[in-house]
Design a protein around this motif. Structure first.
Motif, mmCIF file in Angstrom:
data_model
loop_
_atom_site.group_PDB
_atom_site.id
_atom_site.type_symbol
_atom_site.label_atom_id
_atom_site.label_comp_id
_atom_site.label_asym_id
_atom_site.label_seq_id
_atom_site.Cartn_x
_atom_site.Cartn_y
_atom_site.Cartn_z
ATOM 1 N N GLU A 1 48.098 37.842 51.895
ATOM 2 C CA GLU A 1 48.892 37.371 53.036
ATOM 3 C C GLU A 1 50.307 36.962 52.643
ATOM 4 O O GLU A 1 51.219 36.992 53.456
ATOM 5 C CB GLU A 1 48.180 36.229 53.773
ATOM 6 C CG GLU A 1 48.020 34.973 52.964
ATOM 7 C CD GLU A 1 47.247 33.893 53.710
ATOM 8 O OE1 GLU A 1 47.468 32.711 53.386
ATOM 9 O OE2 GLU A 1 46.439 34.210 54.602
ATOM 10 N N ASP A 2 50.499 36.609 51.371
ATOM 11 C CA ASP A 2 51.833 36.269 50.874
ATOM 12 C C ASP A 2 52.495 37.444 50.143
ATOM 13 O O ASP A 2 53.513 37.257 49.475
ATOM 14 C CB ASP A 2 51.751 35.065 49.933
ATOM 15 C CG ASP A 2 51.340 33.798 50.663
ATOM 16 O OD1 ASP A 2 51.748 33.626 51.833
ATOM 17 O OD2 ASP A 2 50.603 32.986 50.073
ATOM 18 N N TYR A 3 51.878 38.620 50.237
ATOM 19 C CA TYR A 3 52.411 39.841 49.618
ATOM 20 C C TYR A 3 52.562 39.691 48.105
ATOM 21 O O TYR A 3 53.506 40.195 47.510
ATOM 22 C CB TYR A 3 53.734 40.247 50.277
ATOM 23 C CG TYR A 3 53.544 40.797 51.679
ATOM 24 C CD1 TYR A 3 53.851 42.116 51.981
ATOM 25 C CD2 TYR A 3 53.046 39.996 52.707
ATOM 26 C CE1 TYR A 3 53.673 42.631 53.258
ATOM 27 C CE2 TYR A 3 52.865 40.498 53.988
ATOM 28 C CZ TYR A 3 53.176 41.812 54.263
ATOM 29 O OH TYR A 3 52.985 42.304 55.522
ATOM 30 N N ARG A 4 51.583 39.029 47.455
ATOM 31 C CA ARG A 4 51.607 38.846 46.008
ATOM 32 C C ARG A 4 50.843 39.936 45.271
ATOM 33 O O ARG A 4 51.103 40.179 44.104
ATOM 34 C CB ARG A 4 51.025 37.486 45.626
ATOM 35 C CG ARG A 4 51.876 36.315 46.099
ATOM 36 C CD ARG A 4 51.196 35.014 45.832
ATOM 37 N NE ARG A 4 49.868 35.083 46.461
ATOM 38 C CZ ARG A 4 48.922 34.168 46.380
ATOM 39 N NH1 ARG A 4 49.135 33.096 45.678
ATOM 40 N NH2 ARG A 4 47.779 34.306 46.988
ATOM 41 N N PHE A 5 49.844 40.557 45.927
ATOM 42 C CA PHE A 5 49.101 41.653 45.311
ATOM 43 C C PHE A 5 48.625 42.604 46.388
ATOM 44 O O PHE A 5 48.558 42.243 47.566
ATOM 45 C CB PHE A 5 47.932 41.145 44.458
ATOM 46 C CG PHE A 5 46.975 40.249 45.191
ATOM 47 C CD1 PHE A 5 45.967 40.777 45.986
ATOM 48 C CD2 PHE A 5 47.063 38.871 45.065
ATOM 49 C CE1 PHE A 5 45.081 39.949 46.659
ATOM 50 C CE2 PHE A 5 46.175 38.030 45.727
ATOM 51 C CZ PHE A 5 45.184 38.578 46.526
ATOM 52 N N ALA A 6 48.342 43.842 45.954
ATOM 53 C CA ALA A 6 47.937 44.884 46.899
ATOM 54 C C ALA A 6 46.990 45.860 46.213
ATOM 55 O O ALA A 6 47.006 46.008 44.989
ATOM 56 C CB ALA A 6 49.159 45.633 47.422
ATOM 57 N N LEU A 7 46.180 46.504 47.039
ATOM 58 C CA LEU A 7 45.319 47.601 46.605
ATOM 59 C C LEU A 7 45.746 48.817 47.413
ATOM 60 O O LEU A 7 45.765 48.776 48.644
ATOM 61 C CB LEU A 7 43.847 47.271 46.868
ATOM 62 C CG LEU A 7 42.835 48.341 46.446
ATOM 63 C CD1 LEU A 7 42.800 48.471 44.921
ATOM 64 C CD2 LEU A 7 41.443 47.977 46.970
ATOM 65 N N LEU B 1 48.247 46.536 42.427
ATOM 66 C CA LEU B 1 49.638 46.148 42.236
ATOM 67 C C LEU B 1 49.790 44.635 42.369
ATOM 68 O O LEU B 1 49.040 43.999 43.109
ATOM 69 C CB LEU B 1 50.522 46.828 43.284
ATOM 70 C CG LEU B 1 50.441 48.350 43.364
ATOM 71 C CD1 LEU B 1 51.285 48.865 44.532
ATOM 72 C CD2 LEU B 1 50.867 48.995 42.063
ATOM 73 N N SER B 2 50.783 44.105 41.681
ATOM 74 C CA SER B 2 51.053 42.671 41.733
ATOM 75 C C SER B 2 52.557 42.441 41.652
ATOM 76 O O SER B 2 53.281 43.233 41.056
ATOM 77 C CB SER B 2 50.363 41.976 40.555
ATOM 78 O OG SER B 2 50.732 40.622 40.480
ATOM 79 N N GLN C 1 51.200 40.101 35.404
ATOM 80 C CA GLN C 1 49.790 39.795 35.160
ATOM 81 C C GLN C 1 49.152 39.349 36.477
ATOM 82 O O GLN C 1 49.819 38.757 37.320
ATOM 83 C CB GLN C 1 49.637 38.688 34.111
ATOM 84 C CG GLN C 1 50.457 38.880 32.842
ATOM 85 C CD GLN C 1 50.152 40.154 32.094
ATOM 86 O OE1 GLN C 1 49.013 40.597 32.027
ATOM 87 N NE2 GLN C 1 51.180 40.772 31.523
ATOM 88 N N LEU C 2 47.869 39.639 36.611
ATOM 89 C CA LEU C 2 47.114 39.245 37.809
ATOM 90 C C LEU C 2 45.869 38.516 37.343
ATOM 91 O O LEU C 2 45.227 38.939 36.367
ATOM 92 C CB LEU C 2 46.744 40.496 38.618
ATOM 93 C CG LEU C 2 46.105 40.299 39.979
ATOM 94 C CD1 LEU C 2 47.042 39.559 40.929
ATOM 95 C CD2 LEU C 2 45.747 41.658 40.584
ATOM 96 N N SER C 3 45.517 37.434 38.017
ATOM 97 C CA SER C 3 44.348 36.659 37.585
ATOM 98 C C SER C 3 43.104 37.545 37.559
ATOM 99 O O SER C 3 42.951 38.467 38.371
ATOM 100 C CB SER C 3 44.122 35.466 38.512
ATOM 101 O OG SER C 3 43.570 35.891 39.745
ATOM 102 N N HIS C 4 42.234 37.257 36.612
ATOM 103 C CA HIS C 4 41.005 38.042 36.461
ATOM 104 C C HIS C 4 40.152 38.039 37.735
ATOM 105 O O HIS C 4 39.690 39.098 38.157
ATOM 106 C CB HIS C 4 40.204 37.547 35.250
ATOM 107 C CG HIS C 4 39.010 38.378 34.962
ATOM 108 N ND1 HIS C 4 39.100 39.644 34.419
ATOM 109 C CD2 HIS C 4 37.695 38.148 35.176
ATOM 110 C CE1 HIS C 4 37.880 40.148 34.305
ATOM 111 N NE2 HIS C 4 37.014 39.259 34.748
ATOM 112 N N PRO C 5 39.941 36.890 38.388
ATOM 113 C CA PRO C 5 39.129 36.915 39.618
ATOM 114 C C PRO C 5 39.741 37.789 40.719
ATOM 115 O O PRO C 5 39.017 38.520 41.400
ATOM 116 C CB PRO C 5 39.079 35.442 40.052
ATOM 117 C CG PRO C 5 39.345 34.658 38.816
ATOM 118 C CD PRO C 5 40.266 35.511 37.992
#
Length: 181
Positions: free
Chosen positions: A127-133, A145-146, A150-154
């Motif tokens: 919702e904050d446009y921080r990551f996408a599939l 995408l991030s 780096q993107l958190s493991h969870p």
């Protein structure tokens, strides 16, 4: 007499071919995209966290994509990849994307070389446009995408599981090396 027999043979051959094609063609469940994408918020730099193998990304590390909306409604795309290491030589390619589903802005066609276009469907978006599939309906293209390298493991695991549930071969994912900040 030969003409009707010839037409019957031709029709039977076509029917058999169509039946074999229908049986052997891989069927996928409907691929759903996000309900809406604000393309101005989506604009900017994204880091590739993971991808399914693509010949045009062979040996790529430190992959980024930058999107910039244009006045005519299209989106300029600028992809960069570094060969061999995150500090190796950079290769860049520029393209244009166009929205094919104006209701959601989540389905696009991207063109790097005329006349070829590829699908670019936004399947999940923070919702904050921080990551996408992002994926393709044939399930051959998939990108996590991030906004950060780096993107958190969870989060990565949740996106991978969503992709698995949608028929993508996530066991083939390549995790992209990005520079440490």
């Amino acid at each position: 007499m030969r003409k009707p027999v010839l037409w019957q043979v031709a029709a039977a051959t076509l029917a058999t071919g169509a039946a074999v094609y229908a049986l052997t063609r891989k069927r996928y469940p409907e691929l759903r995209t996000v309900p809406h994408v604000d393309l101005h918020r989506y604009a900017g730099r994204w880091y590739e966290i993971a991808r399914l193998p693509q010949r045009f990304e062979k040996d790529c590390t430190h992959v980024t994509a930058e999107y910039r909306p244009l006045a005519d409604g299209r989106i300029e795309v600028h992809n960069t990849c570094h060969k061999d290491s995150v500090y190796g030589p950079a290769e860049t390619v520029r393209g244009l994307a166009r929205v094919v589903d104006a209701k959601t802005n989540a389905k696009l066609k991207v063109q790097f070389q005329w006349p070829f276009e590829g699908d670019y469907w936004i399947l999940a978006l923070d919702e904050d446009y921080r990551f996408a599939l992002v994926g393709t309906p044939d399930r051959k293209g998939l990108w996590i995408l991030s906004r950060e390298p780096q993107l958190s493991h969870p989060t990565r695991q949740n996106l991978t599981e969503l992709a698995r549930q949608n028929g993508f071969a996530v066991e083939k994912l390549i995790y992209t090396q990005q520079p440490e900040e």
